[in-house]
Write a protein that holds these residues in place. Structure first.
Motif, PDB file in Angstrom:
ATOM      1  N   PHE A 208       0.825  -1.204   0.000  1.00 27.85           N
ATOM      2  CA  PHE A 208       0.000   0.000   0.000  1.00 27.85           C
ATOM      3  C   PHE A 208       0.859   1.253   0.000  1.00 27.85           C
ATOM      4  CE2 PHE A 208      -2.460   3.363   2.003  1.00 27.85           C
ATOM      5  CZ  PHE A 208      -3.579   3.362   1.187  1.00 27.85           C
ATOM      6  N   LEU A 217      -2.227   7.450  -6.508  1.00 31.74           N
ATOM      7  CA  LEU A 217      -3.268   6.576  -5.970  1.00 31.74           C
ATOM      8  C   LEU A 217      -4.336   7.370  -5.240  1.00 31.74           C
ATOM      9  CD1 LEU A 217      -4.198   3.614  -5.334  1.00 31.74           C
ATOM     10  CD2 LEU A 217      -2.932   3.843  -3.181  1.00 31.74           C
ATOM     11  N   SER A 218      -5.577   7.223  -5.675  1.00 30.82           N
ATOM     12  CA  SER A 218      -6.724   7.643  -4.866  1.00 30.82           C
ATOM     13  C   SER A 218      -7.390   6.381  -4.357  1.00 30.82           C
ATOM     14  CB  SER A 218      -7.721   8.439  -5.714  1.00 30.82           C
ATOM     15  OG  SER A 218      -7.112   9.591  -6.246  1.00 30.82           O
ATOM     16  N   TYR A 219      -8.028   6.451  -3.217  1.00 32.34           N
ATOM     17  CA  TYR A 219      -8.642   5.218  -2.712  1.00 32.34           C
ATOM     18  C   TYR A 219      -9.868   5.538  -1.866  1.00 32.34           C
ATOM     19  CZ  TYR A 219      -5.895   6.396   1.442  1.00 32.34           C
ATOM     20  OH  TYR A 219      -5.352   7.043   2.512  1.00 32.34           O
ATOM     21  N   ALA A 220     -10.708   4.549  -1.740  1.00 35.70           N
ATOM     22  CA  ALA A 220     -11.906   4.685  -0.904  1.00 35.70           C
ATOM     23  C   ALA A 220     -12.213   3.333  -0.281  1.00 35.70           C
ATOM     24  CB  ALA A 220     -13.084   5.172  -1.736  1.00 35.70           C
ATOM     25  N   PHE A 221     -11.907   3.168   0.993  1.00 37.54           N
ATOM     26  CA  PHE A 221     -12.332   1.970   1.710  1.00 37.54           C
ATOM     27  C   PHE A 221     -13.802   2.096   2.087  1.00 37.54           C
ATOM     28  CE2 PHE A 221      -7.710   2.061   2.457  1.00 37.54           C
ATOM     29  CZ  PHE A 221      -7.387   0.767   2.105  1.00 37.54           C
ATOM     30  N   ASN A 222     -14.342   1.048   2.647  1.00 38.22           N
ATOM     31  CA  ASN A 222     -15.724   1.060   3.164  1.00 38.22           C
ATOM     32  C   ASN A 222     -16.723   1.526   2.112  1.00 38.22           C
ATOM     33  OD1 ASN A 222     -14.538   0.452   5.669  1.00 38.22           O
ATOM     34  ND2 ASN A 222     -14.180   2.644   6.028  1.00 38.22           N
ATOM     35  N   VAL A 225     -19.326  -2.336  -3.393  1.00 40.58           N
ATOM     36  CA  VAL A 225     -19.769  -2.139  -4.769  1.00 40.58           C
ATOM     37  C   VAL A 225     -21.119  -2.807  -4.969  1.00 40.58           C
ATOM     38  CG1 VAL A 225     -19.254  -2.730  -7.165  1.00 40.58           C
ATOM     39  CG2 VAL A 225     -17.417  -1.945  -5.642  1.00 40.58           C
ATOM     40  N   PHE A 245     -18.032   5.919  -9.798  1.00 37.81           N
ATOM     41  CA  PHE A 245     -16.648   6.155 -10.209  1.00 37.81           C
ATOM     42  C   PHE A 245     -16.498   5.627 -11.621  1.00 37.81           C
ATOM     43  CE2 PHE A 245     -16.773   5.557  -5.647  1.00 37.81           C
ATOM     44  CZ  PHE A 245     -15.970   6.567  -5.139  1.00 37.81           C
ATOM     45  N   THR A 253     -10.981  -7.363  -8.035  1.00 35.93           N
ATOM     46  CA  THR A 253     -10.396  -8.440  -7.236  1.00 35.93           C
ATOM     47  C   THR A 253     -11.462  -9.113  -6.378  1.00 35.93           C
ATOM     48  OG1 THR A 253      -9.802  -7.126  -5.281  1.00 35.93           O
ATOM     49  CG2 THR A 253      -8.245  -7.103  -7.143  1.00 35.93           C
TER      50      THR A 253
ATOM     51  N   SER B  28      -9.872   6.670   5.715  1.00 37.74           N
ATOM     52  CA  SER B  28     -10.202   5.526   4.875  1.00 37.74           C
ATOM     53  C   SER B  28     -10.529   5.926   3.443  1.00 37.74           C
ATOM     54  CB  SER B  28     -11.369   4.749   5.485  1.00 37.74           C
ATOM     55  OG  SER B  28     -12.549   5.500   5.393  1.00 37.74           O
ATOM     56  N   THR B  29     -10.520   7.179   3.158  1.00 36.25           N
ATOM     57  CA  THR B  29     -10.767   7.634   1.787  1.00 36.25           C
ATOM     58  C   THR B  29      -9.811   8.758   1.431  1.00 36.25           C
ATOM     59  OG1 THR B  29     -13.108   7.032   1.819  1.00 36.25           O
ATOM     60  CG2 THR B  29     -12.448   8.671   0.193  1.00 36.25           C
ATOM     61  N   LYS B  30      -9.296   8.706   0.214  1.00 35.19           N
ATOM     62  CA  LYS B  30      -8.477   9.805  -0.294  1.00 35.19           C
ATOM     63  C   LYS B  30      -8.725   9.879  -1.785  1.00 35.19           C
ATOM     64  CE  LYS B  30      -3.796  11.181  -1.336  1.00 35.19           C
ATOM     65  NZ  LYS B  30      -2.510  10.614  -1.732  1.00 35.19           N
ATOM     66  N   ILE B  31      -9.460  10.852  -2.208  1.00 35.46           N
ATOM     67  CA  ILE B  31      -9.768  10.990  -3.627  1.00 35.46           C
ATOM     68  C   ILE B  31      -9.473  12.422  -4.024  1.00 35.46           C
ATOM     69  CG2 ILE B  31     -11.551  10.870  -5.398  1.00 35.46           C
ATOM     70  CD1 ILE B  31     -12.864   8.658  -3.771  1.00 35.46           C
ATOM     71  N   TRP B  37     -10.855   8.436 -14.158  1.00 33.44           N
ATOM     72  CA  TRP B  37      -9.513   7.910 -13.969  1.00 33.44           C
ATOM     73  C   TRP B  37      -9.137   6.982 -15.115  1.00 33.44           C
ATOM     74  CZ3 TRP B  37     -12.695   8.491  -9.668  1.00 33.44           C
ATOM     75  CH2 TRP B  37     -12.216   9.351  -8.677  1.00 33.44           C
ATOM     76  N   ILE B  40      -9.576   1.786 -12.266  1.00 33.24           N
ATOM     77  CA  ILE B  40     -10.066   1.598 -10.898  1.00 33.24           C
ATOM     78  C   ILE B  40      -9.710   0.186 -10.489  1.00 33.24           C
ATOM     79  CG2 ILE B  40     -12.153   1.331  -9.481  1.00 33.24           C
ATOM     80  CD1 ILE B  40     -13.459   3.453 -11.354  1.00 33.24           C
ATOM     81  N   ILE B  42     -10.788  -2.576  -7.714  1.00 40.12           N
ATOM     82  CA  ILE B  42     -11.704  -2.906  -6.624  1.00 40.12           C
ATOM     83  C   ILE B  42     -11.031  -3.939  -5.750  1.00 40.12           C
ATOM     84  CG2 ILE B  42     -13.921  -3.911  -5.991  1.00 40.12           C
ATOM     85  CD1 ILE B  42     -15.030  -2.942  -8.611  1.00 40.12           C
ATOM     86  N   SER B  47      -4.067  -9.025  -4.540  1.00 42.58           N
ATOM     87  CA  SER B  47      -4.271  -8.814  -5.973  1.00 42.58           C
ATOM     88  C   SER B  47      -4.474  -7.345  -6.271  1.00 42.58           C
ATOM     89  CB  SER B  47      -5.474  -9.617  -6.479  1.00 42.58           C
ATOM     90  OG  SER B  47      -5.195 -10.984  -6.519  1.00 42.58           O
ATOM     91  N   LEU B  49      -3.529  -4.805  -4.414  1.00 47.31           N
ATOM     92  CA  LEU B  49      -2.363  -4.010  -4.049  1.00 47.31           C
ATOM     93  C   LEU B  49      -1.231  -4.159  -5.054  1.00 47.31           C
ATOM     94  CD1 LEU B  49      -2.228  -4.662  -0.186  1.00 47.31           C
ATOM     95  CD2 LEU B  49      -2.798  -2.511  -1.298  1.00 47.31           C
TER      96      LEU B  49
END
Lengths: 440, 440
Positions: A208, A217-222, A225, A245, A253, B28-31, B37, B40, B42, B47, B49
């Motif tokens: 990570f 890298l942008s990301y969004a946990f929680n 989908v 998105f 994955t 937990s989020t950074k966009i 983009w 993406i 998921i 896998s 990472l």
């Protein structure tokens, strides 16, 4: 092209310098950029050619799971009718002997049937073993197994598949055996003997952090989908909470047992859809127990088939000086460990009556985890033969990367890396062939 | 941070959800980017990472070197005084028995002394075996070896090191043994049993083509380096023909035995300089022979110590239907194969008198190759203990990547990939931390 290197001698022409090679690059120079460059690489061998990354600089971060240096130092085998203890050497001999009878389908311990673990069906004869369950194979060799061998063998197989004997593919077990070097010792080394000192998270976080350090890298946990819409040159993901998105392509994955919960538009092909409905069979119950008996550090045990947890080992010493025991169960005699903690405690203590003074239990219920619906992949009979190729296909702009359909260490972290690598290569090649946009 | 996943039970607090983990990312989020983009991903498992590349999709491109299905199907053992043939099973037993006596320094076939092949000195006791030559070890066990075992063992060791018994480190052999899974069968599988159908060039060209496809690669073959000048924030390479190339940093894959021929300014540190003067000991002579006797496809042989080539196997069938034999010699009883082709032919034919009707020889003289000065790395006693760490250090803006100082599969292609990876990671991190320039 012919290299300048090397020599050939023939009766007709005598000694000549140079040999043909597809590795000779022509023209031999291509310099287009302005100097100064960012980096020069001297040498065109594999070190020079390799320009990628290394997340494995953790060679000193491994430690053994087992420690047989002191304490009880025995293997405890408990069945419905008998209980016995034996030395760890006797344990190894018992399991190695039984496993060798089990896998020796070709007189060479499976090496002829699965000669290349990274090409499982290289020998087409391997396919017939995918039609068999491990129970089918046990029935073939049943007259050659002692009762203790049979108990040890069944519980070892179920430690791998965490399914049932009927629902576990014999080929997939042979595949694991081949990956582990065709020996019981190799299985122990590859499957259970070693771990990261600081845990798997210490490994994952490096991936990570490296991705993050690119600044891209942008990301969004929680963000579970809900649906994935594939269109001509874009993919749109919609989350359960209604966010969307969009990107040029998408790497999913999502694991096999969960894929069916996502709405794909257009829908997935029929073979993949059917495979996601069948799913894999691993419903592992892994329970970590901290117990006060320090001597149990050198204990291992099998309690089968009567017990809700069947295979356990002393796996470490906790900061408090207690023994860490890790216990495994599965679909056979399944338990939901948080639903009845007393039953879970009973399953732990029953593995070594009188020696399991539980101070703490730690576990995750993989079966009820809606984003897993099971533990590591293990296939039922016929699944790999019929579905592996389809699971590895792309779906429009969507690539599927998960250890569940890796070619090599399928179901292991290594297989996840294999799959992530595969997807990334495809993405990289495709992005390169499109006009530069945001990936500057 | 504490995860939402998992459960803990303790006598004090009963069942609680959530376990501590360093893998929990916060926030937990950074966009930050604008949509859409490029891609993406998921999922945040391995896998998801993993974002790198895959040059190993050649799982079906392997083929076995050996083919014992027809023909003479024997092992021919020739010494100064005796010649004998035996079955390949007897060959395996002979070599496995001898090797096990040789490596069993700890009662567990070397597993205690070198438990982690990727951390050779993890057990500090391993260092004392680096002070020993293989001859020292042979002297320890000499009373337990039959004459045939001793001949087979010595020639197998020299097949690995291609040095002499005096100049071959016993630790380095133990390291190979550990890498190969601590068995003779593992050694055969990892060292000689498999090859790419289309040859190593078919593998190397994939690396090159992938690098080329980035559009960022300039290259110049046939440009031997004369000197390397390291300055504050740049490195300048000067070639023998007077051209200069300047960059922010440099990756040198120049091998150990050649490094001393390059002028570095400022000069390399004393330990590395001394190591380059000592060098490694591998002076392998590898001669490929095409012979008309088809039955020799299933032949293997050792001719030792009298012969200029000591170890050979039937390795393939040529397009003309002849047998391809590959023969190995080394520093012991060394030959420069192109200097006296008749002597080279005699060394080939002497491995199996009467059965070697040579139609073609192909070889490369690694000893006289000024850019190699030897074959794959094998260390003399004391070398790894004293020099490995220094060889892996950077020198100003210069990084050194070569399998000769890899940690894992040192001297193998895998080690070259390990090293290229290591250098690339460093370069990538450093370029990222400097203002963007030409790597847009």
């Amino acid at each position: 092209m012919t290299s300048r290197d090397g020599f050939q001698w023939t009766p007709q022409n005598g000694l000549k310098q140079g040999v043909p090679s597809i590795g000779v690059i022509s023209p031999s120079t291509k310099i287009t950029s302005d100097t100064p460059w960012d980096v020069i690489v001297i040498g065109g061998g594999y070190s020079g050619l390799t320009a990628t990354r290394d997340m494995y600089q953790m060679g000193e971060e491994l430690e053994p799971s087992f420690d047989f240096s002191r304490g009880v130092n025995y293997f405890e085998l408990r069945t419905d009718k008998h209980s016995t203890t034996m030395s760890h050497e006797e344990e190894d001999t018992l399991l190695a002997t039984a496993l060798e009878k089990f896998v020796n389908v070709d007189g060479d311990m499976g090496r002829i049937i699965v000669p290349f673990p990274y090409a499982g069906f290289h020998n087409p004869d391997a396919r017939k073993y995918d039609k068999m369950s491990v129970l089918d194979r046990l029935n073939v060799i049943s007259q050659s197994l002692t009762p203790n061998e049979r108990t040890g063998l069944e519980s070892f197989i179920l430690l791998c598949s965490c399914g049932t004997l009927e629902t576990t593919s014999f080929f997939e077990f042979l595949h694991w055996w081949a990956l582990c070097g065709y020996t019981y010792r190799g299985c122990m080394d590859c499957l259970i003997s070693f771990k990261f000192k600081q845990g798997q998270s210490s490994f994952a976080i490096k991936f990570f952090n490296e991705a993050l350090s690119t600044g891209n890298l942008s990301y969004a946990f929680n963000s579970p989908v809900k649906s994935i819409q594939d269109e001509d040159k874009k993919v749109t993901v919609t989350t359960r909470d209604g966010r969307s998105f969009t990107a040029s392509c998408l790497v999913s994955t999502i694991p096999l047992n969960v894929l069916n919960d996502i709405t794909f538009n257009p829908p997935l092909d029929p073979i993949r859809t059917q495979a996601t409905k069948i799913g894999h069979v691993n419903q592992c119950v892994k329970v970590h127990a901290e117990i006060s008996n320090k001597d149990m550090r050198s204990w291992t045990g099998i309690s089968y088939p009567f017990n809700k947890l069947t295979y356990a080992i002393g796996d470490g010493t906790t900061p408090a000086g207690n023994t860490h025991i890790v216990c495994f169960g599965g679909q056979h005699n399944h338990i939901q460990p948080e639903e009845d903690v007393n039953a879970t405690k009973a399953a732990v203590t029953s593995m070594a009556p009188g020696n399991m003074d539980i101070q703490r239990l730690v576990f995750h219920n993989w079966s009820k985890d809606e984003f897993a619906k099971g533990a590591w992949f293990f296939s039922p009979p016929g699944f790999i033969s019929s579905s592996l190729d389809a699971l590895r296909q792309r779906h429009g702009n969507i690539l599927f990367a998960n250890s569940d359909w890796a070619i090599g260490w399928r179901s292991f972290i290594d297989g996840a890396i294999e799959e992530g690598t595969r997807a990334a290569l495809t993405v990289k090649e495709e992005l390169r062939s499109t006009p530069l946009r945001s990936h500057l």
